[in-house]
Scaffold this motif. Sequence first.
Motif, PDB file in Angstrom:
ATOM      1  N   ALA A 193       0.858  -1.183   0.000  1.00  0.00           N
ATOM      2  CA  ALA A 193       0.000   0.000   0.000  1.00  0.00           C
ATOM      3  C   ALA A 193       0.894   1.232   0.000  1.00  0.00           C
ATOM      4  N   THR A 194       0.705   2.122  -0.952  1.00  0.00           N
ATOM      5  CA  THR A 194       1.554   3.298  -1.056  1.00  0.00           C
ATOM      6  C   THR A 194       0.761   4.481  -1.586  1.00  0.00           C
ATOM      7  N   HIS A 195       1.105   5.673  -1.090  1.00  0.00           N
ATOM      8  CA  HIS A 195       0.480   6.897  -1.597  1.00  0.00           C
ATOM      9  C   HIS A 195       1.298   7.483  -2.742  1.00  0.00           C
ATOM     10  N   ASP A 196       2.466   6.914  -3.003  1.00  0.00           N
ATOM     11  CA  ASP A 196       3.396   7.458  -3.989  1.00  0.00           C
ATOM     12  C   ASP A 196       3.253   6.704  -5.307  1.00  0.00           C
ATOM     13  N   PRO A 197       2.602   7.280  -6.325  1.00  0.00           N
ATOM     14  CA  PRO A 197       2.316   6.549  -7.561  1.00  0.00           C
ATOM     15  C   PRO A 197       3.549   6.249  -8.404  1.00  0.00           C
ATOM     16  N   GLN A 198       4.699   6.903  -8.123  1.00  0.00           N
ATOM     17  CA  GLN A 198       5.873   6.681  -8.964  1.00  0.00           C
ATOM     18  C   GLN A 198       6.387   5.249  -8.867  1.00  0.00           C
ATOM     19  N   TRP A 199       6.111   4.559  -7.713  1.00  0.00           N
ATOM     20  CA  TRP A 199       6.656   3.225  -7.539  1.00  0.00           C
ATOM     21  C   TRP A 199       5.894   2.183  -8.337  1.00  0.00           C
ATOM     22  N   SER A 200       4.625   2.413  -8.586  1.00  0.00           N
ATOM     23  CA  SER A 200       3.814   1.365  -9.206  1.00  0.00           C
ATOM     24  C   SER A 200       4.288   1.013 -10.603  1.00  0.00           C
ATOM     25  N   GLY A 201       4.825   1.960 -11.330  1.00  0.00           N
ATOM     26  CA  GLY A 201       5.281   1.676 -12.676  1.00  0.00           C
ATOM     27  C   GLY A 201       6.620   0.965 -12.735  1.00  0.00           C
ATOM     28  N   ARG A 202       7.332   0.915 -11.624  1.00  0.00           N
ATOM     29  CA  ARG A 202       8.680   0.358 -11.634  1.00  0.00           C
ATOM     30  C   ARG A 202       8.710  -1.152 -11.464  1.00  0.00           C
ATOM     31  N   ALA A 203       7.883  -1.680 -10.581  1.00  0.00           N
ATOM     32  CA  ALA A 203       8.060  -3.093 -10.240  1.00  0.00           C
ATOM     33  C   ALA A 203       6.769  -3.887 -10.160  1.00  0.00           C
ATOM     34  N   ALA A 204       5.643  -3.236  -9.972  1.00  0.00           N
ATOM     35  CA  ALA A 204       4.415  -3.982  -9.729  1.00  0.00           C
ATOM     36  C   ALA A 204       3.930  -4.686 -10.992  1.00  0.00           C
ATOM     37  N   THR A 205       3.358  -5.865 -10.818  1.00  0.00           N
ATOM     38  CA  THR A 205       2.697  -6.527 -11.935  1.00  0.00           C
ATOM     39  C   THR A 205       1.305  -5.946 -12.139  1.00  0.00           C
ATOM     40  N   ARG A 206       0.760  -5.320 -11.109  1.00  0.00           N
ATOM     41  CA  ARG A 206      -0.602  -4.766 -11.218  1.00  0.00           C
ATOM     42  C   ARG A 206      -0.798  -3.701 -10.149  1.00  0.00           C
ATOM     43  N   GLU A 207      -1.716  -2.797 -10.412  1.00  0.00           N
ATOM     44  CA  GLU A 207      -2.040  -1.728  -9.467  1.00  0.00           C
ATOM     45  C   GLU A 207      -3.537  -1.751  -9.175  1.00  0.00           C
ATOM     46  N   LEU A 208      -3.874  -1.632  -7.906  1.00  0.00           N
ATOM     47  CA  LEU A 208      -5.258  -1.451  -7.485  1.00  0.00           C
ATOM     48  C   LEU A 208      -5.383  -0.032  -6.949  1.00  0.00           C
ATOM     49  N   ARG A 209      -6.184   0.785  -7.586  1.00  0.00           N
ATOM     50  CA  ARG A 209      -6.285   2.189  -7.190  1.00  0.00           C
ATOM     51  C   ARG A 209      -7.608   2.437  -6.467  1.00  0.00           C
ATOM     52  N   LEU A 210      -7.497   2.983  -5.258  1.00  0.00           N
ATOM     53  CA  LEU A 210      -8.671   3.293  -4.447  1.00  0.00           C
ATOM     54  C   LEU A 210      -8.923   4.797  -4.438  1.00  0.00           C
TER      55      LEU A 210
END
Length: 217
Positions: A193-210
């Motif tokens: 869980a992170t408030h910083d969107p820059q990390w999601s594009g680096r390593a995640a296979t998927r993002e869940l946005r609330l």
Amino acid sequence: MITCSAVGKRYPGGLTALDGVSCDIAAGEMVFITGHSGAGKSTLVKLIAAIERPTAGSIVVNGQNLAALRGSALPYLRRNLGLVFQDQKLLFDRNALENVLLPLAIIGTPMREATRRAQAALDKVGLLERAKANPIALSGGEQQRLAIARAVVNRPAILIADEPTANLDAESAARILDIFHAFHQVGVTVLVATHDPQWSGRAATRELRLAHGSLVA
């Protein structure tokens, strides 16, 4: 590995933290939960870790319906979970090695085996040379890496982190992300869980946005 079905969470006083959230997270995925402050990220993480209970819907983790679990069964569920919190929850009256040893001592792991595994966990996060240091002597980034070592010493199937880089500089945050990515590469299911969107594009296979308690993307 994790299934949330129409999950809702309402707190006393009428505050709705989550409303009808449904998602599936497969074994081996690295998923980031993103959103603004107050979007419900931490609440969802706490529900998946069975720290709190939903007021609506159901959550199944590793084949177990959390709503059907008795309180006495929760410690056994959490042996398959590695939990990393923003405030780390380290014990400052024990050194780094003793902090990592604690989960193994609780389940009765023989000391020689526990020490070997704790040292291996410290080595994975680059802290083996600081094994005898007290947490107060570690930097913020080192304290967070120590918390990760403690979370993974039980070899959990799922690693869950709530804002693990919130109070860190960019270099330390990047190192923490690299550690999570390394665990993901060896098959651990990673949920951050992170408030910083820059990390999601680096390593995640998927993002869940609330947003405001609802899953929007």
